[in-house]
Design a protein around this motif. Sequence first.
Motif, PDB file in Angstrom:
ATOM      1  N   SER A  41     -10.183   1.223  14.839  1.00 25.96           N
ATOM      2  CA  SER A  41      -9.038   0.813  14.018  1.00 25.96           C
ATOM      3  C   SER A  41      -7.807   1.654  14.344  1.00 25.96           C
ATOM      4  CB  SER A  41      -9.382   0.968  12.531  1.00 25.96           C
ATOM      5  OG  SER A  41      -9.739   2.311  12.235  1.00 25.96           O
ATOM      6  N   ASN A  42      -7.835   2.352  15.480  1.00 27.48           N
ATOM      7  CA  ASN A  42      -6.717   3.219  15.870  1.00 27.48           C
ATOM      8  C   ASN A  42      -5.684   2.516  16.740  1.00 27.48           C
ATOM      9  OD1 ASN A  42      -9.217   4.978  15.449  1.00 27.48           O
ATOM     10  ND2 ASN A  42      -7.562   6.476  15.327  1.00 27.48           N
ATOM     11  N   ILE A  43      -5.929   1.223  17.063  1.00 25.00           N
ATOM     12  CA  ILE A  43      -4.933   0.465  17.819  1.00 25.00           C
ATOM     13  C   ILE A  43      -4.651  -0.835  17.074  1.00 25.00           C
ATOM     14  CG2 ILE A  43      -6.651  -0.627  19.339  1.00 25.00           C
ATOM     15  CD1 ILE A  43      -4.439  -0.282  21.575  1.00 25.00           C
ATOM     16  N   HIS A  44      -3.349  -1.109  16.857  1.00 25.40           N
ATOM     17  CA  HIS A  44      -2.924  -2.274  16.100  1.00 25.40           C
ATOM     18  C   HIS A  44      -1.983  -3.110  16.962  1.00 25.40           C
ATOM     19  CE1 HIS A  44      -4.239  -0.824  11.977  1.00 25.40           C
ATOM     20  NE2 HIS A  44      -4.453   0.223  12.763  1.00 25.40           N
ATOM     21  N   ALA A  45      -1.955  -4.401  16.705  1.00 25.60           N
ATOM     22  CA  ALA A  45      -1.117  -5.301  17.498  1.00 25.60           C
ATOM     23  C   ALA A  45      -0.177  -6.086  16.587  1.00 25.60           C
ATOM     24  CB  ALA A  45      -1.978  -6.259  18.319  1.00 25.60           C
ATOM     25  N   ILE A  46       1.065  -6.202  17.034  1.00 24.45           N
ATOM     26  CA  ILE A  46       2.058  -7.073  16.399  1.00 24.45           C
ATOM     27  C   ILE A  46       2.389  -8.144  17.425  1.00 24.45           C
ATOM     28  CG2 ILE A  46       4.300  -7.201  15.271  1.00 24.45           C
ATOM     29  CD1 ILE A  46       2.395  -5.268  13.911  1.00 24.45           C
ATOM     30  N   ILE A  47       2.053  -9.394  17.111  1.00 23.35           N
ATOM     31  CA  ILE A  47       2.196 -10.443  18.107  1.00 23.35           C
ATOM     32  C   ILE A  47       3.005 -11.597  17.531  1.00 23.35           C
ATOM     33  CG2 ILE A  47       0.020 -11.602  17.479  1.00 23.35           C
ATOM     34  CD1 ILE A  47      -0.376 -12.092  20.555  1.00 23.35           C
ATOM     35  N   GLY A  48       3.759 -12.233  18.399  1.00 21.71           N
ATOM     36  CA  GLY A  48       4.581 -13.374  18.000  1.00 21.71           C
ATOM     37  C   GLY A  48       5.568 -13.696  19.096  1.00 21.71           C
ATOM     38  N   ARG A  49       6.293 -14.765  18.940  1.00 20.42           N
ATOM     39  CA  ARG A  49       7.261 -15.178  19.946  1.00 20.42           C
ATOM     40  C   ARG A  49       8.483 -14.258  19.928  1.00 20.42           C
ATOM     41  NH1 ARG A  49      11.155 -17.762  17.047  1.00 20.42           N
ATOM     42  NH2 ARG A  49      10.528 -18.650  15.038  1.00 20.42           N
ATOM     43  N   ASN A  50       9.382 -14.455  20.872  1.00 20.50           N
ATOM     44  CA  ASN A  50      10.613 -13.662  20.910  1.00 20.50           C
ATOM     45  C   ASN A  50      11.441 -13.887  19.649  1.00 20.50           C
ATOM     46  OD1 ASN A  50      10.338 -12.404  23.446  1.00 20.50           O
ATOM     47  ND2 ASN A  50      10.986 -14.267  24.490  1.00 20.50           N
ATOM     48  N   GLY A  51      12.066 -12.806  19.176  1.00 20.09           N
ATOM     49  CA  GLY A  51      12.993 -12.912  18.064  1.00 20.09           C
ATOM     50  C   GLY A  51      12.376 -12.884  16.685  1.00 20.09           C
TER      51      GLY A  51
END
Length: 524
Positions: free
Chosen positions: A197-207
Amino acid sequence: MKFIKIDSSPSTWQPNTAYLIRDNWNDWFYWQTQFSLVYCENATKVTGIGSVKIGQNRMKPESECINDEEKQTFNKPLINNEFNTLDQEFFSLGQSENYYETLNQLPKAVKREILLGLRDVAYNLRIYEDHKLHPAMTNSVMRDISERHIFDALHKLAKGDISSDKYSFAYMFPYKDHQDKSVILDFSIQPNSVPPSNIHAIIGRNGVGKTTLFAGFIKGVINQDAIPEEFAGWLLVSEDGELFRKPDYFTSLTLLSYSPFDKFGPVGVNKIPTGIKYQYIGLMEKSKEDERLIPKSFDTLHNEFCTSMIQCLVGARKERWKTCLQTLENDPLFKEVEISKLADSNILFYDEKWKNEMHKYLNRFSSGHLVTLISITKLVEVTEDRSLTLIDEPEAHLHPPLISAYIRAVSDLMSDRNGVAIVATHSPVVLQEVRSDCAWILNRTRRYIQANRPQIDTFGENVGTLTGEVFNHEVTNTGFYKMVTDAVEKFDDFDALYNYFEEKLGAEGRALARSLLKIKKNEG
């Protein structure tokens, strides 16, 4: 313990002796307190411990000196060339967790003699309390280390305690959702969890707001004046069910970005608050002429790697670095050159001959492999307990298999150090290496923002499935999806459609075409 103070590496080492090698670094262009500590057990075993800063009661600030002669005298501790124990007017502090971890690898009696002999404030908190307000302590010895870090981490390590604690924090966007409610992302780190749980991701399109999120963390940790608060959001910590700001929550902040369009980049050391470590790992540097951000040369990148490599060969970092490099060997090129053998080097000090050899070695790598090697080496050097690392779009310079190896290496490193990395990404390959309760999917419509956890388990999931989960609307309205959908409007049977694509339609495309044609037929 016998200590010897010297200006450079000796030609011969005396057994059972600790060496303080003077470092030319100065804090705020004045204080000179830093030394490299090396312990010689015998003629064949010499251990680099790391950097230590030493202060003395007699030292005083530059403003209190009446002439240049005093400035050259009172800016540094006056230490005998040989001694067994520093007097009570002295105080010292190791400058990294690696310093104390490496001391823990020595025999307990040797470690204790060194810490007592140098009057280490993390080992003996009474010494800290006696000297914590001294200008040399606040402006130099603790320039990059907070009091909280001493009490929460360094004291434990100095006493031999290597356990890690769980922690959590949150980020609140400066924008609202469509219901005019605050959008808050929470992050929790549980040591030894599987998957990590020490790596997290924020994902989504540009902007959608990934850059805003990074700005908020940078603002929250180092209070960078260049980032207006109303555009940055807030870093928050939960305590007793309430969220509040706590800038010193993290021991350090690292920004890793190899984009030539990076908006943040390096921050001048004089603009970073005392007690906070900030590291920028990336492609840009400030021009000496006008402070503009300009791309670094290959020579500069090579030199950065060499400097960092020396630090990664010191003490406990060495095995940690080797483990990361072995993970990168899942990539064929890194495997072919046996990159992990770099960690078998026995280089204690930087010299020109070795540097030139390393430059030739690094020239064999592509830009993607080079930045991967540099960045993982720098991360091994700087990552400590409860340190925050922000990684911006690693897929921009890496191919998919190397992305997976890189993210796995970062994840293992963060787990080992109990740090946390937040990766802003467009890539489902990154998401594939992150557990679903450590991932956020961001969407934005005009001024409204929305943040949701994935509805499926992401760790180890199929890339196509993850792509659909994150970019469902965009995927079905772009690329081959759009071409197949448009073709279904023209043709009523599969063979005609397949011939239209000159029989070059892949399995997923064929399945999509059959499904859409069936729907078209049923709808009459």
